[in-house]
Design a protein around this motif. Sequence first.
Motif, PDB file in Angstrom:
ATOM      1  N   ARG A   1       0.823  -1.222   0.000  1.00 19.71           N
ATOM      2  CA  ARG A   1       0.000   0.000   0.000  1.00 19.71           C
ATOM      3  C   ARG A   1       0.851   1.264   0.000  1.00 19.71           C
ATOM      4  O   ARG A   1       0.391   2.315  -0.424  1.00 19.71           O
ATOM      5  CB  ARG A   1      -0.951  -0.012   1.196  1.00 19.71           C
ATOM      6  N   ARG A   2       2.091   1.167   0.481  1.00 20.35           N
ATOM      7  CA  ARG A   2       2.975   2.333   0.562  1.00 20.35           C
ATOM      8  C   ARG A   2       3.940   2.439  -0.616  1.00 20.35           C
ATOM      9  O   ARG A   2       4.586   3.470  -0.797  1.00 20.35           O
ATOM     10  CB  ARG A   2       3.810   2.270   1.850  1.00 20.35           C
ATOM     11  N   MET A   3       4.075   1.411  -1.393  1.00 13.72           N
ATOM     12  CA  MET A   3       5.050   1.403  -2.490  1.00 13.72           C
ATOM     13  C   MET A   3       4.575   2.251  -3.663  1.00 13.72           C
ATOM     14  O   MET A   3       3.373   2.344  -3.930  1.00 13.72           O
ATOM     15  CB  MET A   3       5.286  -0.023  -2.980  1.00 13.72           C
ATOM     16  N   ALA A   4       5.528   2.837  -4.361  1.00 20.56           N
ATOM     17  CA  ALA A   4       5.219   3.542  -5.605  1.00 20.56           C
ATOM     18  C   ALA A   4       4.579   2.549  -6.568  1.00 20.56           C
ATOM     19  O   ALA A   4       4.994   1.383  -6.634  1.00 20.56           O
ATOM     20  CB  ALA A   4       6.486   4.137  -6.203  1.00 20.56           C
ATOM     21  N   LYS A   5       3.576   2.986  -7.293  1.00 20.71           N
ATOM     22  CA  LYS A   5       2.820   2.072  -8.156  1.00 20.71           C
ATOM     23  C   LYS A   5       3.683   1.437  -9.239  1.00 20.71           C
ATOM     24  O   LYS A   5       3.497   0.270  -9.582  1.00 20.71           O
ATOM     25  CB  LYS A   5       1.619   2.785  -8.787  1.00 20.71           C
ATOM     26  N   VAL A   6       4.620   2.172  -9.807  1.00 19.37           N
ATOM     27  CA  VAL A   6       5.508   1.587 -10.819  1.00 19.37           C
ATOM     28  C   VAL A   6       6.330   0.474 -10.187  1.00 19.37           C
ATOM     29  O   VAL A   6       6.407  -0.637 -10.728  1.00 19.37           O
ATOM     30  CB  VAL A   6       6.419   2.660 -11.453  1.00 19.37           C
TER      31      VAL A   6
ATOM     32  N   LEU B   1       5.759  -1.239  -7.425  1.00 25.43           N
ATOM     33  CA  LEU B   1       4.888  -2.345  -7.028  1.00 25.43           C
ATOM     34  C   LEU B   1       4.501  -3.197  -8.233  1.00 25.43           C
ATOM     35  O   LEU B   1       4.529  -4.434  -8.167  1.00 25.43           O
ATOM     36  CB  LEU B   1       3.639  -1.812  -6.327  1.00 25.43           C
ATOM     37  N   THR B   2       4.162  -2.562  -9.322  1.00 19.86           N
ATOM     38  CA  THR B   2       3.762  -3.304 -10.519  1.00 19.86           C
ATOM     39  C   THR B   2       4.906  -4.169 -11.025  1.00 19.86           C
ATOM     40  O   THR B   2       4.706  -5.340 -11.375  1.00 19.86           O
ATOM     41  CB  THR B   2       3.294  -2.336 -11.617  1.00 19.86           C
ATOM     42  N   LEU B   3       6.109  -3.635 -11.049  1.00 23.25           N
ATOM     43  CA  LEU B   3       7.266  -4.406 -11.502  1.00 23.25           C
ATOM     44  C   LEU B   3       7.568  -5.562 -10.553  1.00 23.25           C
ATOM     45  O   LEU B   3       7.901  -6.669 -11.006  1.00 23.25           O
ATOM     46  CB  LEU B   3       8.482  -3.487 -11.637  1.00 23.25           C
ATOM     47  N   ILE B   4       7.443  -5.321  -9.272  1.00 19.18           N
ATOM     48  CA  ILE B   4       7.674  -6.389  -8.293  1.00 19.18           C
ATOM     49  C   ILE B   4       6.620  -7.470  -8.442  1.00 19.18           C
ATOM     50  O   ILE B   4       6.933  -8.665  -8.443  1.00 19.18           O
ATOM     51  CB  ILE B   4       7.705  -5.803  -6.864  1.00 19.18           C
ATOM     52  N   ARG B   5       5.357  -7.080  -8.590  1.00 16.76           N
ATOM     53  CA  ARG B   5       4.285  -8.067  -8.800  1.00 16.76           C
ATOM     54  C   ARG B   5       4.561  -8.918 -10.033  1.00 16.76           C
ATOM     55  O   ARG B   5       4.416 -10.145 -10.008  1.00 16.76           O
ATOM     56  CB  ARG B   5       2.944  -7.358  -8.967  1.00 16.76           C
ATOM     57  N   LEU B   6       4.939  -8.272 -11.115  1.00 15.90           N
ATOM     58  CA  LEU B   6       5.197  -8.995 -12.366  1.00 15.90           C
ATOM     59  C   LEU B   6       6.336  -9.990 -12.195  1.00 15.90           C
ATOM     60  O   LEU B   6       6.233 -11.148 -12.605  1.00 15.90           O
ATOM     61  CB  LEU B   6       5.493  -7.999 -13.487  1.00 15.90           C
TER      62      LEU B   6
ATOM     63  N   GLU C   1      15.498  -3.657 -15.164  1.00  9.28           N
ATOM     64  CA  GLU C   1      15.637  -2.924 -16.426  1.00  9.28           C
ATOM     65  C   GLU C   1      14.408  -2.052 -16.694  1.00  9.28           C
ATOM     66  O   GLU C   1      14.535  -0.909 -17.133  1.00  9.28           O
ATOM     67  CB  GLU C   1      15.881  -3.886 -17.592  1.00  9.28           C
ATOM     68  N   LEU C   2      13.231  -2.578 -16.427  1.00 10.09           N
ATOM     69  CA  LEU C   2      12.020  -1.772 -16.598  1.00 10.09           C
ATOM     70  C   LEU C   2      11.949  -0.648 -15.559  1.00 10.09           C
ATOM     71  O   LEU C   2      11.450   0.442 -15.851  1.00 10.09           O
ATOM     72  CB  LEU C   2      10.769  -2.653 -16.537  1.00 10.09           C
ATOM     73  N   ALA C   3      12.465  -0.903 -14.357  1.00  8.09           N
ATOM     74  CA  ALA C   3      12.495   0.141 -13.327  1.00  8.09           C
ATOM     75  C   ALA C   3      13.390   1.300 -13.765  1.00  8.09           C
ATOM     76  O   ALA C   3      13.093   2.462 -13.482  1.00  8.09           O
ATOM     77  CB  ALA C   3      12.970  -0.436 -11.998  1.00  8.09           C
ATOM     78  N   LYS C   4      14.465   0.995 -14.461  1.00 10.80           N
ATOM     79  CA  LYS C   4      15.348   2.051 -14.970  1.00 10.80           C
ATOM     80  C   LYS C   4      14.619   2.919 -15.990  1.00 10.80           C
ATOM     81  O   LYS C   4      14.845   4.125 -16.054  1.00 10.80           O
ATOM     82  CB  LYS C   4      16.587   1.439 -15.626  1.00 10.80           C
ATOM     83  N   LYS C   5      13.747   2.305 -16.755  1.00 13.30           N
ATOM     84  CA  LYS C   5      13.031   3.022 -17.811  1.00 13.30           C
ATOM     85  C   LYS C   5      11.826   3.791 -17.272  1.00 13.30           C
ATOM     86  O   LYS C   5      11.573   4.916 -17.686  1.00 13.30           O
ATOM     87  CB  LYS C   5      12.588   2.032 -18.886  1.00 13.30           C
ATOM     88  N   TYR C   6      11.066   3.184 -16.364  1.00 17.47           N
ATOM     89  CA  TYR C   6       9.789   3.763 -15.940  1.00 17.47           C
ATOM     90  C   TYR C   6       9.777   4.315 -14.511  1.00 17.47           C
ATOM     91  O   TYR C   6       8.878   5.078 -14.169  1.00 17.47           O
ATOM     92  CB  TYR C   6       8.670   2.727 -16.062  1.00 17.47           C
ATOM     93  N   GLY C   7      10.718   3.908 -13.698  1.00 18.68           N
ATOM     94  CA  GLY C   7      10.692   4.290 -12.295  1.00 18.68           C
ATOM     95  C   GLY C   7      11.445   5.574 -11.994  1.00 18.68           C
ATOM     96  O   GLY C   7      11.923   6.278 -12.892  1.00 18.68           O
ATOM     97  N   GLU C   8      11.539   5.851 -10.724  1.00 25.41           N
ATOM     98  CA  GLU C   8      12.288   6.996 -10.214  1.00 25.41           C
ATOM     99  C   GLU C   8      13.764   6.614 -10.094  1.00 25.41           C
ATOM    100  O   GLU C   8      14.143   5.477 -10.355  1.00 25.41           O
ATOM    101  CB  GLU C   8      11.727   7.412  -8.848  1.00 25.41           C
ATOM    102  N   GLU C   9      14.559   7.540  -9.648  1.00 26.75           N
ATOM    103  CA  GLU C   9      16.002   7.315  -9.533  1.00 26.75           C
ATOM    104  C   GLU C   9      16.348   6.108  -8.661  1.00 26.75           C
ATOM    105  O   GLU C   9      17.245   5.331  -8.980  1.00 26.75           O
ATOM    106  CB  GLU C   9      16.656   8.572  -8.963  1.00 26.75           C
ATOM    107  N   ASN C  10      15.627   5.936  -7.557  1.00 32.35           N
ATOM    108  CA  ASN C  10      15.916   4.844  -6.624  1.00 32.35           C
ATOM    109  C   ASN C  10      15.157   3.561  -6.931  1.00 32.35           C
ATOM    110  O   ASN C  10      15.342   2.562  -6.238  1.00 32.35           O
ATOM    111  CB  ASN C  10      15.607   5.287  -5.191  1.00 32.35           C
ATOM    112  N   SER C  11      14.297   3.587  -7.932  1.00 27.52           N
ATOM    113  CA  SER C  11      13.461   2.423  -8.233  1.00 27.52           C
ATOM    114  C   SER C  11      14.248   1.153  -8.532  1.00 27.52           C
ATOM    115  O   SER C  11      13.912   0.088  -8.006  1.00 27.52           O
ATOM    116  CB  SER C  11      12.499   2.728  -9.380  1.00 27.52           C
TER     117      SER C  11
END
Length: 133
Positions: free
Chosen positions: A77-82, A84-89, A110-120
């Motif tokens: 519930r506290r995680m950034a949606k991007v 969380l979605t990558l972790i779920r996948l 790799e997807l976190a680098k493209k769609y997430g924030e700096e720390n994603s």
Amino acid sequence: MTRRQIREEIFKIIFQIDFYAGEDLPGQISLFLQEIEPPIQDGADAAYIEDKCKDLIAHIPEIDQAINDCAEGWTTRRMAKVDLTLIRLAVYEAKYEKLPAGVAINEAVELAKKYGEENSPAFVNGVLARAIA
């Protein structure tokens, strides 16, 4: 489409699930598949994406429980949606599709680098290392 392209489209669809009511999801998946650019040429790819999305969505309660059990100081519930979605996948691919953990983690990072924030990328990697490695 390559596996990576398919995974990216699945990520985009799954990202939307928290924004639609459950009964609206099948229609939203169909709409999304029609709007992919460039259009999906292979009907098997479209069917695979749709089936995988529906199966992943059906497993969200178990996936989220696994994430919550290992994510120290965090809940889904506290995680950034991007993130969380990558972790779920990645958890889905490792647990239900039996994709090797290293591959699932690498693809999510790799997807976190493209769609997430700096720390994603680091956050996604850390949670997945505990969840599926």
